[in-house]
Design a protein around this motif. Structure first.
Motif, PDB file in Angstrom:
ATOM      1  N   UNK A 254     -28.521   8.534 -47.164  1.00  0.00           N
ATOM      2  CA  UNK A 254     -29.147   9.825 -47.252  1.00  0.00           C
ATOM      3  C   UNK A 254     -28.268  11.157 -46.912  1.00  0.00           C
ATOM      4  N   UNK A 255     -28.089  10.847 -45.843  1.00  0.00           N
ATOM      5  CA  UNK A 255     -27.244  12.101 -45.395  1.00  0.00           C
ATOM      6  C   UNK A 255     -25.957  12.251 -46.147  1.00  0.00           C
ATOM      7  N   UNK A 256     -25.222  11.163 -46.606  1.00  0.00           N
ATOM      8  CA  UNK A 256     -24.036  11.160 -47.234  1.00  0.00           C
ATOM      9  C   UNK A 256     -24.288  11.622 -48.783  1.00  0.00           C
ATOM     10  N   UNK A 257     -25.342  11.089 -49.348  1.00  0.00           N
ATOM     11  CA  UNK A 257     -25.739  11.499 -50.777  1.00  0.00           C
ATOM     12  C   UNK A 257     -26.065  13.159 -50.552  1.00  0.00           C
ATOM     13  N   UNK A 258     -26.795  13.655 -49.721  1.00  0.00           N
ATOM     14  CA  UNK A 258     -27.095  15.045 -49.460  1.00  0.00           C
ATOM     15  C   UNK A 258     -25.742  15.755 -49.429  1.00  0.00           C
ATOM     16  N   UNK A 259     -24.731  15.532 -48.829  1.00  0.00           N
ATOM     17  CA  UNK A 259     -23.502  16.114 -48.439  1.00  0.00           C
ATOM     18  C   UNK A 259     -22.590  16.114 -49.940  1.00  0.00           C
ATOM     19  N   UNK A 260     -22.805  14.795 -50.577  1.00  0.00           N
ATOM     20  CA  UNK A 260     -21.977  14.798 -52.002  1.00  0.00           C
ATOM     21  C   UNK A 260     -22.675  15.624 -52.860  1.00  0.00           C
ATOM     22  N   UNK A 261     -23.815  15.761 -52.949  1.00  0.00           N
ATOM     23  CA  UNK A 261     -24.527  16.423 -53.953  1.00  0.00           C
ATOM     24  C   UNK A 261     -24.413  18.037 -53.652  1.00  0.00           C
ATOM     25  N   UNK A 262     -24.768  18.427 -52.397  1.00  0.00           N
ATOM     26  CA  UNK A 262     -24.462  19.718 -52.057  1.00  0.00           C
ATOM     27  C   UNK A 262     -23.101  20.331 -52.559  1.00  0.00           C
ATOM     28  N   UNK A 263     -22.077  19.373 -52.341  1.00  0.00           N
ATOM     29  CA  UNK A 263     -20.582  19.591 -52.610  1.00  0.00           C
ATOM     30  C   UNK A 263     -20.418  20.181 -54.283  1.00  0.00           C
ATOM     31  N   UNK A 264     -21.379  19.244 -54.809  1.00  0.00           N
ATOM     32  CA  UNK A 264     -21.306  19.300 -56.351  1.00  0.00           C
ATOM     33  C   UNK A 264     -22.315  20.278 -56.904  1.00  0.00           C
ATOM     34  N   UNK A 265     -23.034  20.917 -56.160  1.00  0.00           N
ATOM     35  CA  UNK A 265     -23.891  21.905 -56.393  1.00  0.00           C
ATOM     36  C   UNK A 265     -25.085  21.497 -57.329  1.00  0.00           C
ATOM     37  N   UNK A 266     -25.517  20.248 -56.991  1.00  0.00           N
ATOM     38  CA  UNK A 266     -26.482  19.503 -57.670  1.00  0.00           C
ATOM     39  C   UNK A 266     -27.641  19.298 -56.938  1.00  0.00           C
ATOM     40  N   UNK A 267     -27.798  19.541 -55.634  1.00  0.00           N
ATOM     41  CA  UNK A 267     -28.852  19.300 -54.814  1.00  0.00           C
ATOM     42  C   UNK A 267     -29.676  20.519 -54.480  1.00  0.00           C
TER      43      UNK A 267
END
Length: 132
Positions: A119-132
């Motif tokens: 969950x932490x890794x997914x939020x980091x990836x999605x925040x990097x893509x501006x999708x979260x």
């Protein structure tokens, strides 16, 4: 030597994590593999609680920590999609698992992953893509 049923032990784990993958059959197999003291009476397995806890915690660690939420890849995807607005596909979970940032436990043909780390890794990836 108090003996308790596998259902009671299962409910203890269930209280810690409502979506745990531990089942009564897993407890039975663990007791048989570790040669713990148990009795089967009328189809119910009664396990010696003291020997079971000693086998689970051989170092007698007293501090309590929350259980990690262990999930298979599919159940992790379903849980993420149920609780988050941004939906994910199975491929992104595979990429994160292959990167080595998430603990993976192999159980036969099934990979069990730590959902909290995922969950932490997914939020980091999605925040990097501006999708979260």
């Amino acid at each position: 030597m108090k003996k308790v049923s596998t259902g009671i032990i299962y409910r203890l784990f269930k209280d810690g994590d409502k979506d745990t993958i531990i089942r009564k059959t897993n407890i039975r197999t663990f007791c048989q593999q570790k040669s713990l003291d148990y009795i089967i009476s009328q189809g119910k397995m009664l396990v010696d609680m003291k020997s079971f806890l000693n086998a689970l915690n051989p170092k007698h660690i007293k501090t309590s920590k929350p259980f990690p939420r262990l999930r298979t890849k599919i159940s992790a995807q379903h849980e993420w999609n149920a609780h988050h607005r941004t939906k994910i596909k199975h491929h992104i979970i595979d990429c994160i698992c292959n990167s080595g940032k998430v603990n993976i436990y192999k159980h036969g043909r099934t990979n069990i992953i730590n959902y909290d780390q995922l969950e932490k890794e997914l939020t980091n990836i999605l925040k990097g893509r501006d999708q979260y």
